[in-house]
Motif scaffolding. Structure first.
Motif, mmCIF file in Angstrom:
data_model
loop_
_atom_site.group_PDB
_atom_site.id
_atom_site.type_symbol
_atom_site.label_atom_id
_atom_site.label_comp_id
_atom_site.label_asym_id
_atom_site.label_seq_id
_atom_site.Cartn_x
_atom_site.Cartn_y
_atom_site.Cartn_z
ATOM 1 N N LEU A 165 0.825 -1.208 0.000
ATOM 2 C CA LEU A 165 0.000 0.000 0.000
ATOM 3 C C LEU A 165 0.861 1.261 0.000
ATOM 4 O O LEU A 165 0.520 2.254 -0.652
ATOM 5 N N GLU A 166 1.985 1.236 0.711
ATOM 6 C CA GLU A 166 2.886 2.383 0.695
ATOM 7 C C GLU A 166 3.456 2.591 -0.704
ATOM 8 O O GLU A 166 3.570 3.722 -1.172
ATOM 9 N N THR A 167 3.776 1.492 -1.381
ATOM 10 C CA THR A 167 4.261 1.582 -2.760
ATOM 11 C C THR A 167 3.177 2.159 -3.662
ATOM 12 O O THR A 167 3.452 3.023 -4.503
ATOM 13 N N LEU A 168 1.951 1.702 -3.478
ATOM 14 C CA LEU A 168 0.836 2.230 -4.274
ATOM 15 C C LEU A 168 0.602 3.707 -3.987
ATOM 16 O O LEU A 168 0.272 4.475 -4.899
ATOM 17 N N ASP A 169 0.768 4.121 -2.735
ATOM 18 C CA ASP A 169 0.625 5.536 -2.397
ATOM 19 C C ASP A 169 1.685 6.369 -3.113
ATOM 20 O O ASP A 169 1.397 7.450 -3.622
ATOM 21 N N THR A 170 2.913 5.847 -3.168
ATOM 22 C CA THR A 170 3.988 6.550 -3.869
ATOM 23 C C THR A 170 3.673 6.654 -5.357
ATOM 24 O O THR A 170 3.850 7.716 -5.970
ATOM 25 N N ILE A 171 3.188 5.565 -5.927
ATOM 26 C CA ILE A 171 2.809 5.574 -7.344
ATOM 27 C C ILE A 171 1.662 6.543 -7.572
ATOM 28 O O ILE A 171 1.646 7.287 -8.566
ATOM 29 N N ASP A 172 0.699 6.578 -6.675
ATOM 30 C CA ASP A 172 -0.435 7.488 -6.797
ATOM 31 C C ASP A 172 0.022 8.942 -6.767
ATOM 32 O O ASP A 172 -0.447 9.759 -7.557
ATOM 33 N N GLU A 173 0.960 9.257 -5.874
ATOM 34 C CA GLU A 173 1.496 10.621 -5.814
ATOM 35 C C GLU A 173 2.213 10.973 -7.116
ATOM 36 O O GLU A 173 2.067 12.086 -7.626
ATOM 37 N N SER A 174 2.968 10.010 -7.667
ATOM 38 C CA SER A 174 3.661 10.239 -8.931
ATOM 39 C C SER A 174 2.663 10.473 -10.061
ATOM 40 O O SER A 174 2.845 11.369 -10.890
ATOM 41 N N LEU A 175 1.611 9.675 -10.083
ATOM 42 C CA LEU A 175 0.589 9.844 -11.123
ATOM 43 C C LEU A 175 -0.130 11.180 -10.996
ATOM 44 O O LEU A 175 -0.493 11.797 -11.995
ATOM 45 N N THR A 176 -0.332 11.633 -9.770
ATOM 46 C CA THR A 176 -0.961 12.945 -9.566
ATOM 47 C C THR A 176 -0.066 14.045 -10.125
ATOM 48 O O THR A 176 -0.544 14.986 -10.776
ATOM 49 N N THR A 177 1.236 13.919 -9.890
ATOM 50 C CA THR A 177 2.188 14.897 -10.422
ATOM 51 C C THR A 177 2.195 14.866 -11.944
ATOM 52 O O THR A 177 2.186 15.917 -12.597
ATOM 53 N N VAL A 178 2.185 13.654 -12.516
ATOM 54 C CA VAL A 178 2.163 13.516 -13.969
ATOM 55 C C VAL A 178 0.868 14.096 -14.536
ATOM 56 O O VAL A 178 0.872 14.777 -15.569
ATOM 57 N N ASP A 179 -0.238 13.860 -13.855
ATOM 58 C CA ASP A 179 -1.527 14.392 -14.301
ATOM 59 C C ASP A 179 -1.510 15.912 -14.323
ATOM 60 O O ASP A 179 -1.993 16.530 -15.274
ATOM 61 N N ALA A 180 -0.933 16.524 -13.286
ATOM 62 C CA ALA A 180 -0.827 17.986 -13.248
ATOM 63 C C ALA A 180 0.052 18.488 -14.388
ATOM 64 O O ALA A 180 -0.275 19.491 -15.043
ATOM 65 N N SER A 181 1.146 17.772 -14.668
ATOM 66 C CA SER A 181 2.023 18.156 -15.782
ATOM 67 C C SER A 181 1.294 18.039 -17.112
ATOM 68 O O SER A 181 1.431 18.903 -17.981
ATOM 69 N N LEU A 182 0.514 16.972 -17.260
ATOM 70 C CA LEU A 182 -0.245 16.792 -18.500
ATOM 71 C C LEU A 182 -1.297 17.880 -18.684
ATOM 72 O O LEU A 182 -1.554 18.316 -19.808
ATOM 73 N N GLU A 183 -1.899 18.322 -17.599
ATOM 74 C CA GLU A 183 -2.872 19.414 -17.700
ATOM 75 C C GLU A 183 -2.187 20.695 -18.168
ATOM 76 O O GLU A 183 -2.732 21.446 -18.977
ATOM 77 N N THR A 184 -0.977 20.943 -17.651
ATOM 78 C CA THR A 184 -0.214 22.115 -18.077
ATOM 79 C C THR A 184 0.134 22.005 -19.559
ATOM 80 O O THR A 184 -0.007 22.973 -20.319
ATOM 81 N N ILE A 185 0.570 20.816 -19.975
ATOM 82 C CA ILE A 185 0.902 20.594 -21.385
ATOM 83 C C ILE A 185 -0.342 20.746 -22.253
ATOM 84 O O ILE A 185 -0.282 21.318 -23.347
#
Length: 126
Positions: free
Chosen positions: A49-69
């Motif tokens: 679950l901690e690994t999934l939380d880390t992946i989720d945080e990374s995906l949130t960051t990527v999602d924000a970057s994609l919105e900017t793009i």
């Protein structure tokens, strides 16, 4: 007499083989072993679950970057559409430059039809 009876029961109880007590002890050991396995399994799940939380945080960051793009690309689309309109206007004003690829026109073999087309274009623009 009562004391002798109680003493006799106590002495006979200590002489019994203790099967019930041994069975209870063995069951408690089995239960403890199962609890330890369950705790190990829960610890493993917690790590996952901690690994999934880390992946989720990374995906949130990527999602924000994609919105900017996405916003940048939409802005670029607007600029490119404006540039296309400008090139179309230039093409319609000066057709022999052929800056846009929208209409594939074959070049004229003589200069006269090109001059007539230019005259018609200029007349249409006035």
């Amino acid at each position: 007499m009562k004391a002798a009876l109680v003493l006799f029961v106590l002495l006979s109880a200590t002489a019994l083989p203790g099967c019930i007590v041994n069975n209870i002890y063995e069951e408690l050991q089995a239960i403890n072993l199962n609890v330890e396995r369950t705790n190990d399994h829960l610890a493993s799940l917690e790590d996952q679950l901690e690994t999934l939380d880390t992946i989720d945080e990374s995906l949130t960051t990527v999602d924000a970057s994609l919105e900017t793009i996405k916003g940048t690309l939409q802005s670029l689309d607007g600029h490119l559409a404006s540039l296309r309109r400008t090139l179309d206007n230039i093409d319609s004003t000066i057709p022999f430059l052929n800056l846009s690829d929208d209409e594939e026109q074959e070049p004229a073999t003589t200069d006269e039809p090109a001059e007539e087309t230019t005259s018609e274009s200029e007349g249409g623009q006035q």
